[in-house]
Design a protein around this motif. Structure first.
Motif, PDB file in Angstrom:
ATOM      1  N   THR A  24       7.987  21.303 -10.595  1.00  0.00           N
ATOM      2  CA  THR A  24       6.946  20.802 -11.036  1.00  0.00           C
ATOM      3  C   THR A  24       7.248  20.108 -12.564  1.00  0.00           C
ATOM      4  O   THR A  24       6.370  18.852 -12.778  1.00  0.00           O
ATOM      5  N   LEU A  25       6.954  20.858 -13.710  1.00  0.00           N
ATOM      6  CA  LEU A  25       7.131  20.336 -14.995  1.00  0.00           C
ATOM      7  C   LEU A  25       8.184  19.484 -15.318  1.00  0.00           C
ATOM      8  O   LEU A  25       8.016  18.204 -16.106  1.00  0.00           O
ATOM      9  N   LYS A  26       9.464  19.607 -14.576  1.00  0.00           N
ATOM     10  CA  LYS A  26      10.219  18.679 -14.212  1.00  0.00           C
ATOM     11  C   LYS A  26       9.897  17.178 -13.892  1.00  0.00           C
ATOM     12  O   LYS A  26      10.529  16.354 -14.952  1.00  0.00           O
ATOM     13  N   ILE A  27       9.541  17.355 -13.365  1.00  0.00           N
ATOM     14  CA  ILE A  27       8.957  15.677 -12.375  1.00  0.00           C
ATOM     15  C   ILE A  27       7.305  15.462 -13.152  1.00  0.00           C
ATOM     16  O   ILE A  27       7.845  14.161 -14.096  1.00  0.00           O
ATOM     17  N   LEU A  28       7.360  15.819 -13.501  1.00  0.00           N
ATOM     18  CA  LEU A  28       6.338  15.885 -14.444  1.00  0.00           C
ATOM     19  C   LEU A  28       6.541  15.256 -15.977  1.00  0.00           C
ATOM     20  O   LEU A  28       5.899  13.979 -15.772  1.00  0.00           O
ATOM     21  N   PHE A  29       7.130  15.882 -16.459  1.00  0.00           N
ATOM     22  CA  PHE A  29       7.389  15.363 -17.855  1.00  0.00           C
ATOM     23  C   PHE A  29       8.172  14.017 -17.837  1.00  0.00           C
ATOM     24  O   PHE A  29       8.242  13.252 -18.139  1.00  0.00           O
ATOM     25  N   SER A  30       9.264  14.281 -17.126  1.00  0.00           N
ATOM     26  CA  SER A  30      10.593  12.027 -16.087  1.00  0.00           C
ATOM     27  C   SER A  30       9.118  11.467 -15.756  1.00  0.00           C
ATOM     28  O   SER A  30       9.166  10.616 -16.834  1.00  0.00           O
ATOM     29  N   PHE A  31       7.905  12.221 -15.468  1.00  0.00           N
ATOM     30  CA  PHE A  31       6.863  10.861 -14.825  1.00  0.00           C
ATOM     31  C   PHE A  31       6.244  10.066 -15.796  1.00  0.00           C
ATOM     32  O   PHE A  31       6.047   8.985 -16.494  1.00  0.00           O
ATOM     33  N   LEU A  32       5.631  10.861 -17.108  1.00  0.00           N
ATOM     34  CA  LEU A  32       5.071  10.878 -17.930  1.00  0.00           C
ATOM     35  C   LEU A  32       6.119   9.712 -19.140  1.00  0.00           C
ATOM     36  O   LEU A  32       5.401   9.427 -19.396  1.00  0.00           O
ATOM     37  N   LEU A  33       7.427   9.715 -19.636  1.00  0.00           N
ATOM     38  CA  LEU A  33       7.582   9.156 -19.586  1.00  0.00           C
ATOM     39  C   LEU A  33       8.145   7.814 -19.511  1.00  0.00           C
ATOM     40  O   LEU A  33       8.356   7.404 -19.994  1.00  0.00           O
ATOM     41  N   PHE A  34       8.642   7.764 -18.400  1.00  0.00           N
ATOM     42  CA  PHE A  34       8.471   6.571 -17.340  1.00  0.00           C
ATOM     43  C   PHE A  34       7.144   5.564 -17.658  1.00  0.00           C
ATOM     44  O   PHE A  34       7.635   4.790 -17.365  1.00  0.00           O
ATOM     45  N   TYR A  35       5.851   6.386 -17.389  1.00  0.00           N
ATOM     46  CA  TYR A  35       4.943   6.256 -17.154  1.00  0.00           C
ATOM     47  C   TYR A  35       4.396   5.057 -18.936  1.00  0.00           C
ATOM     48  O   TYR A  35       3.651   4.045 -19.165  1.00  0.00           O
ATOM     49  N   ILE A  36       4.681   5.916 -19.916  1.00  0.00           N
ATOM     50  CA  ILE A  36       4.107   5.662 -20.679  1.00  0.00           C
ATOM     51  C   ILE A  36       4.432   4.140 -21.134  1.00  0.00           C
ATOM     52  O   ILE A  36       4.359   3.107 -21.601  1.00  0.00           O
ATOM     53  N   TRP A  37       6.305   4.261 -20.341  1.00  0.00           N
ATOM     54  CA  TRP A  37       6.459   2.545 -20.755  1.00  0.00           C
ATOM     55  C   TRP A  37       6.690   1.579 -19.581  1.00  0.00           C
ATOM     56  O   TRP A  37       6.982  -0.048 -19.774  1.00  0.00           O
ATOM     57  N   LEU A  38       6.667   1.520 -18.597  1.00  0.00           N
ATOM     58  CA  LEU A  38       6.657   1.736 -17.898  1.00  0.00           C
ATOM     59  C   LEU A  38       4.933   0.623 -17.449  1.00  0.00           C
ATOM     60  O   LEU A  38       4.752  -1.148 -17.552  1.00  0.00           O
ATOM     61  N   ARG A  39       4.152   0.967 -18.657  1.00  0.00           N
ATOM     62  CA  ARG A  39       3.030   0.830 -18.243  1.00  0.00           C
ATOM     63  C   ARG A  39       2.529  -0.135 -19.295  1.00  0.00           C
ATOM     64  O   ARG A  39       1.448  -1.067 -19.201  1.00  0.00           O
ATOM     65  N   TYR A  40       2.843  -0.482 -20.511  1.00  0.00           N
ATOM     66  CA  TYR A  40       3.647  -1.175 -21.134  1.00  0.00           C
ATOM     67  C   TYR A  40       3.632  -2.223 -21.127  1.00  0.00           C
ATOM     68  O   TYR A  40       2.980  -3.540 -21.075  1.00  0.00           O
ATOM     69  N   PHE A  41       4.501  -2.813 -19.710  1.00  0.00           N
ATOM     70  CA  PHE A  41       5.523  -4.103 -20.250  1.00  0.00           C
ATOM     71  C   PHE A  41       4.646  -4.416 -18.279  1.00  0.00           C
ATOM     72  O   PHE A  41       4.420  -5.244 -18.461  1.00  0.00           O
ATOM     73  N   ILE A  42       3.413  -2.970 -17.617  1.00  0.00           N
ATOM     74  CA  ILE A  42       3.378  -3.774 -15.918  1.00  0.00           C
ATOM     75  C   ILE A  42       1.717  -3.167 -16.151  1.00  0.00           C
ATOM     76  O   ILE A  42       1.653  -2.434 -17.035  1.00  0.00           O
ATOM     77  N   ARG A  43       0.519  -4.126 -15.775  1.00  0.00           N
ATOM     78  CA  ARG A  43      -0.520  -4.064 -15.658  1.00  0.00           C
ATOM     79  C   ARG A  43      -1.099  -3.638 -14.630  1.00  0.00           C
ATOM     80  O   ARG A  43      -2.688  -2.643 -15.588  1.00  0.00           O
TER      81      ARG A  43
END
Length: 283
Positions: A24-43
């Motif tokens: 679960t931690l593996k998925i969570l860390f990967s999710f946070l990494l993607f979310y930081i950048w996708l949230r920057y470009f997707i409103r």
């Protein structure tokens, strides 16, 4: 039981719970990494959240199958790993462990000489000898320990020396053994289970087993969550939410969460059902 069999054995962790937590931690860390950048470009929040989650799952499964492909040749199931550990423990505490290995080797070989710590198998057709040594130490196999074994068995003039051990504690051991004329094969407790016990369909009697931790039931979870010691944490969290209202206008969600935390603190502190003290002193 001799002094060499005195052990300092820790209880095995709850393997399944730890495995789920780690994955679960593996998925969570990967999710946070993607979310930081996708949230920057997707409103849009939910679109960024969903895409991040899907990307995290894709990365997780790709890495999972790559790892599975690498370990499929020597992989053991969870139950088999437990059996392997308990089998080594049982044999290590048995003064007549070589009786078992003699029985195992006798399934496919006839010319076997049994000694106190090793077997010598003579292959008459090939005119070669294979020596099997069982190392019952729990400290792992090192270069110095392997050399001690070699000094004891080199007179047998075996072309192949198989050492069954708990594990390899020295990363320089395998490269070091390439310098000998004899062929060394080092098997840890899991490889011994797979390449000897399973291959010969001969398993040692498990006279000793590692103690596993008790599985948590729902009542234990409640007792852990609403113990008196948790009251301060719940109350502190509620206070933090209330203090934040001085700087940010508190929404209904903040009010609900703060109220729930206060209720948790009250239940934890005043309910005696969850506050039974564990007995710590023997006398």
């Amino acid at each position: 039981m001799s002094l060499k069999h005195i052990l300092f054995v820790k209880n095995l962790p709850m393997r399944k719970l730890n495995l789920i937590f780690q994955e679960t931690l593996k998925i969570l860390f990967s999710f946070l990494l993607f979310y930081i950048w996708l949230r920057y470009f997707i409103r849009k929040f939910w679109l960024a959240f969903l895409l991040s989650f899907l990307c995290a799952l894709v990365v997780y499964f790709v890495l999972f199958f790559i790892k599975r492909k690498k370990t499929s040749k020597t992989g053991l199931k969870l139950k088999e790993k437990l059996d392997a550990e308990n089998s080594f423990l049982s044999l290590a505490l048995n003064d007549k462990a070589m009786d078992f290995f003699f029985k195992l080797a006798s399934k496919k070989h006839k010319n076997i000489t049994k000694h106190k710590h090793h077997l010598l198998i003579t292959h008459e057709a090939e005119n070669v000898k294979t020596l099997l040594w069982f190392e019952n130490s729990f400290e792992g196999l090192s270069v110095s320990k392997t050399m001690e074994i070699y000094q004891k068995v080199k007179k047998e003039k075996a072309s192949k020396i198989v050492i069954c051990c708990k594990n390899i504690s020295d990363k320089h051991l395998l490269p070091f053994l390439e310098n000998f004329n004899e062929k060394f094969l080092i098997l840890d407790e899991y490889q011994t289970y797979e390449k000897l016990y399973k291959f010969y369909d001969c398993f040692p009697e498990q006279t000793h087993k590692y103690k596993t931790e008790k599985k948590l039931v729902f009542k234990d979870f409640l007792a852990f969550s609403f113990n008196k010691a948790r009251a301060k944490s719940y109350l502190l969290s509620a206070c933090v939410l209330l203090l934040s209202s001085l700087f940010i206008r508190m929404s209904i969600y903040y009010c609900i969460m703060a109220s729930v935390l206060v209720v948790f603190a009250i239940v934890s502190y005043f309910n005696p059902y969850f506050n039974i003290k564990n007995q710590s002193e023997v006398l």
